[in-house]
Design a protein around this motif. Structure first.
Motif, mmCIF file in Angstrom:
data_model
loop_
_atom_site.group_PDB
_atom_site.id
_atom_site.type_symbol
_atom_site.label_atom_id
_atom_site.label_comp_id
_atom_site.label_asym_id
_atom_site.label_seq_id
_atom_site.Cartn_x
_atom_site.Cartn_y
_atom_site.Cartn_z
ATOM 1 N N LEU A 107 25.362 45.650 38.464
ATOM 2 C CA LEU A 107 26.644 46.287 38.730
ATOM 3 C C LEU A 107 26.917 46.243 40.229
ATOM 4 N N ARG A 108 28.096 45.726 40.581
ATOM 5 C CA ARG A 108 28.554 45.726 41.969
ATOM 6 C C ARG A 108 29.827 46.574 42.062
ATOM 7 N N ILE A 109 29.883 47.399 43.093
ATOM 8 C CA ILE A 109 31.084 48.166 43.405
ATOM 9 C C ILE A 109 31.486 47.775 44.812
ATOM 10 N N ASP A 110 32.541 46.991 44.927
ATOM 11 C CA ASP A 110 32.957 46.438 46.210
ATOM 12 C C ASP A 110 34.250 47.085 46.678
ATOM 13 N N GLY A 111 34.315 47.370 47.970
ATOM 14 C CA GLY A 111 35.517 47.921 48.578
ATOM 15 C C GLY A 111 35.950 47.073 49.764
ATOM 16 N N SER A 112 37.264 46.887 49.918
ATOM 17 C CA SER A 112 37.790 46.034 50.977
ATOM 18 C C SER A 112 38.927 46.728 51.709
ATOM 19 N N SER A 113 38.964 46.546 53.026
ATOM 20 C CA SER A 113 40.052 47.094 53.832
ATOM 21 C C SER A 113 41.357 46.342 53.618
ATOM 22 N N ASN A 114 41.324 45.255 52.852
ATOM 23 C CA ASN A 114 42.550 44.503 52.561
ATOM 24 C C ASN A 114 43.442 45.195 51.536
ATOM 25 N N GLU A 118 43.956 53.442 46.985
ATOM 26 C CA GLU A 118 44.074 53.511 45.525
ATOM 27 C C GLU A 118 43.538 52.247 44.842
ATOM 28 N N ASN A 119 43.637 51.109 45.512
ATOM 29 C CA ASN A 119 43.217 49.838 44.917
ATOM 30 C C ASN A 119 42.010 49.231 45.621
ATOM 31 N N ARG A 120 41.376 50.000 46.485
ATOM 32 C CA ARG A 120 40.356 49.439 47.375
ATOM 33 C C ARG A 120 39.088 49.023 46.656
ATOM 34 N N TRP A 121 38.689 49.768 45.640
ATOM 35 C CA TRP A 121 37.386 49.534 45.030
ATOM 36 C C TRP A 121 37.507 48.759 43.723
ATOM 37 N N GLY A 122 36.623 47.771 43.594
ATOM 38 C CA GLY A 122 36.549 46.993 42.362
ATOM 39 C C GLY A 122 35.168 47.119 41.745
ATOM 40 N N TYR A 123 35.120 47.161 40.405
ATOM 41 C CA TYR A 123 33.865 47.344 39.678
ATOM 42 C C TYR A 123 33.573 46.064 38.902
ATOM 43 N N PHE A 124 32.393 45.473 39.162
ATOM 44 C CA PHE A 124 32.090 44.149 38.617
ATOM 45 C C PHE A 124 30.697 44.149 37.981
ATOM 46 N N PRO A 125 30.623 44.399 36.669
ATOM 47 C CA PRO A 125 29.339 44.382 35.960
ATOM 48 C C PRO A 125 29.010 42.975 35.448
ATOM 49 N N SER A 126 27.742 42.750 35.181
ATOM 50 C CA SER A 126 27.305 41.499 34.559
ATOM 51 C C SER A 126 25.983 41.735 33.849
ATOM 52 N N TYR A 155 27.085 36.986 30.951
ATOM 53 C CA TYR A 155 28.498 37.359 30.953
ATOM 54 C C TYR A 155 28.698 38.374 32.076
ATOM 55 N N GLY A 156 29.719 38.163 32.888
ATOM 56 C CA GLY A 156 29.936 39.093 33.980
ATOM 57 C C GLY A 156 31.185 38.764 34.759
ATOM 58 N N SER A 157 31.431 39.573 35.796
ATOM 59 C CA SER A 157 32.645 39.411 36.588
ATOM 60 C C SER A 157 32.331 39.537 38.071
ATOM 61 N N THR A 158 33.166 38.905 38.882
ATOM 62 C CA THR A 158 33.098 38.983 40.334
ATOM 63 C C THR A 158 34.514 39.156 40.867
ATOM 64 N N GLY A 159 34.638 39.561 42.124
ATOM 65 C CA GLY A 159 35.949 39.818 42.712
ATOM 66 C C GLY A 159 36.204 38.998 43.959
ATOM 67 N N ASN A 160 37.481 38.793 44.244
ATOM 68 C CA ASN A 160 37.923 38.076 45.435
ATOM 69 C C ASN A 160 38.978 38.915 46.147
ATOM 70 N N GLU A 161 38.787 39.151 47.450
ATOM 71 C CA GLU A 161 39.724 39.985 48.207
ATOM 72 C C GLU A 161 40.294 39.249 49.416
ATOM 73 N N ASN A 162 40.146 37.935 49.457
ATOM 74 C CA ASN A 162 40.499 37.169 50.646
ATOM 75 C C ASN A 162 42.012 36.921 50.706
ATOM 76 N N VAL A 163 42.746 37.905 51.183
ATOM 77 C CA VAL A 163 44.199 37.772 51.334
ATOM 78 C C VAL A 163 44.633 38.042 52.779
ATOM 79 N N ARG A 164 43.689 38.067 53.691
ATOM 80 C CA ARG A 164 43.975 38.336 55.111
ATOM 81 C C ARG A 164 44.759 39.642 55.225
ATOM 82 N N TYR A 165 45.969 39.586 55.793
ATOM 83 C CA TYR A 165 46.717 40.820 56.004
ATOM 84 C C TYR A 165 47.900 40.932 55.048
#
Length: 514
Positions: A107-114, A118-126, A155-165
């Motif tokens: 289980l990964r719980i990732d947070g991004s300043s992008n 309210e939408n900062r944290w993503g939950y990605f289990p595998s 089976y699992g999921s990952t996240g992408n937050e690379n949207v710059r600004y």
């Protein structure tokens, strides 16, 4: 424009700080084995930039080391800065029973300043499971030829937050200034609008594979299949109403589905005291398609909801118009030597209704083949890779044939093969003019290439072990040749206009181990 000397200087500084904390737990009892890991990671990226330009120098002696020596009334200066951070909590548990039944959960719980809070944290289990079936009692009779056999799935999921600004508005200050009171005044404008509804792009994948070893691992085979879905794609071109300062924003939109397979075969062909020969062959296929198109995209008549992501369409070329042929109803401006296009719905008009699917730009099959041979102190390796079944249009030679769309450069030598008054049997369209709708898919074909990636020959010099462990001299060549039906410079890098081919390089060296 003459500047009487100009100096430019640019500087950029970047820093990347990473904190990574982990704790592990291991426990074995009877036939059971348990491993656990928990951790926290934090990463922050900082960058700063500075640039300046000065003009009208009385001498070039200063170069860019004395920018203030420029005599121009207004010198140019600029600077920039950016900051981004990511935090992650993660945990993993591994369990095995008798070293043949394997389970892993992550289980990964990732947070991004992008993103907004309210939408900062993503939950990605595998999760994954594995079965070493070659160790089962009912497989003992196969041990003479089956060295190992393992079946696995995940089976699992990952996240992408690379949207710059993409989250906040970006303001720019440049030459777009206002004249007020007879003088120029600096101003700021929105060059990119933010979207506070942005969230993580999520990739979910199912993977199944099998690993097999035969004859004391002389032959090893790995086969994998995956099915992947990407939802909430981070798209940079969602249109917004025209009263805004920009025409589009970054947004989450659409869903893709991808699937493919990969097969790897490793073989020990010969093994003896003086001679060894190993081979590795890899075959793979990959395809993707829209699962759900972004709602703001208007589909063309030739498109469907499940088209490949990079699909392209063109008019269907029937052939080259010959002298005496009747002019097609849908191409009134056609002259001998131009390409006749098919009016698929017979409505007397060439338009989007007549386009046909050409391909996605992805090969049907990708392969790699490596051979490594050792004879006494000599070693030799040769590596090939390539692609088959890749649909592609005109190369730069064919693109540069037509004078009406290519007046900035000379036509290519391909024009010598074109239809003309002195070459009525020419197999290529006239180079004088394309016609209103171009040549369609006249040059579209399946492309293949087999490239020799590298060849290396080495020799290990016998030395006394009390001083040196090993001395090896070698020579190699990268990209010595390629076999292909592509007419451009390089089938791997060509983009149809200004390709830069892979270079051929030669090298020699010595490896010394003390």
């Amino acid at each position: 424009m003459r500047h009487n000397g100009a100096a430019h200087i640019n500087r950029s500084d970047g820093s990347d700080y990473l904190l990574d904390l982990t704790a592990t737990y291991n426990k074995s009892f009877n036939d059971h084995s348990l491993k656990g890991l928990v951790g926290y990671a934090f990463q922050i990226y900082n960058s700063e930039g500075l640039n300046g330009t000065s003009r009208d120098f009385i001498t070039d002696a200063f170069l860019y080391h004395n920018m203030g020596a420029g005599a121009k009334d207004r010198q140019e200066v600029g600077s920039s800065a950016s900051k981004r951070s990511i935090a992650s909590y993660f945990g993993r548990v591994n369990y095995s029973y008798k070293d043949r039944y394997l389970v892993e959960a992550t289980l990964r719980i990732d947070g991004s300043s992008n993103f907004t809070p309210e939408n900062r944290w993503g939950y990605f289990p595998s999760a994954s499971v594995g079965w070493l079936f070659s160790e089962e009692s009912f497989m003992k009779n196969t041990s003479s030829w089956l060295s190992n056999g393992k079946l696995r799935a995940s089976y699992g999921s990952t996240g992408n937050e690379n949207v710059r600004y993409g989250l906040q508005n970006t303001y720019s200050i440049d030459w777009r200034n206002a004249i007020i009171g007879g003088g120029e005044n600096k101003g700021a404008y929105v060059s990119a609008m933010g979207n506070k509804d942005l969230t993580w792009e999520t990739t979910t994948e199912f993977n199944i594979g099998i690993d097999l070893g035969f004859f004391n691992r002389r032959i090893q085979l790995t086969a994998e299949y995956f099915n992947r879905q990407v939802k909430d794609l981070l798209q940079g071109s969602k249109p917004i109403p025209s009263y805004n300062e920009v025409g589009s924003i970054v947004a989450n939109a659409g869903k893709l589905q991808s699937q493919g397979y990969e097969i790897t075969l490793n073989t020990v062909n010969i093994v003896s005291k003086d001679l060894e020969w190993n081979s590795t062959l890899t075959l793979s296929h990959y395809s993707d398609k829209w699962k759900e198109r972004p709602s703001y995209l208007t589909m063309k008549p030739y498109q469907t909801n499940s088209d490949p992501y990079n699909a392209w369409w063109a008019y269907e070329a029937v052939g080259i118009m010959q002298p005496g042929d009747a002019v097609p109803n849908a191409q009134k401006d056609l002259l001998p030597g131009m390409v006749i296009l098919k009016d698929r719905n017979d409505d007397g008009v060439i338009d989007d209704e007549d386009k046909v699917y050409q391909g996605s730009g992805s090969p049907k099959l990708t392969f790699g083949l490596n051979n490594a041979i050792r004879y006494k102190n000599f070693d030799f390796s040769i590596y090939f890779y390539g692609e088959f079944g890749n649909k592609r249009g005109a190369s730069y030679k064919e693109n540069w044939t037509f004078m009406d769309t290519n007046q900035s450069v000379n036509v290519s030598v391909w024009a010598n093969k074109s239809f003309s008054s002195t070459n009525l049997n020419g197999q290529h369209p006239t180079y004088l003019k394309q016609g209103t709708y171009g040549w369609g898919d006249f040059y579209t074909k399946n492309i293949y290439f087999v490239r020799c990636g590298s060849i290396t020959l080495g020799y290990t010099i016998p030395v006394k072990k009390n001083i040196l462990e090993n001395v090896r001299v070698y020579a190699n060549v990268n990209n010595p040749f390629v076999l292909t039906n592509w007419t451009g410079l390089d089938p791997e890098t060509d983009n149809g206009s200004f390709p830069y081919p892979n270079i051929r390089s030669f090298g020699m060296g010595v490896n010394i181990t003390f």
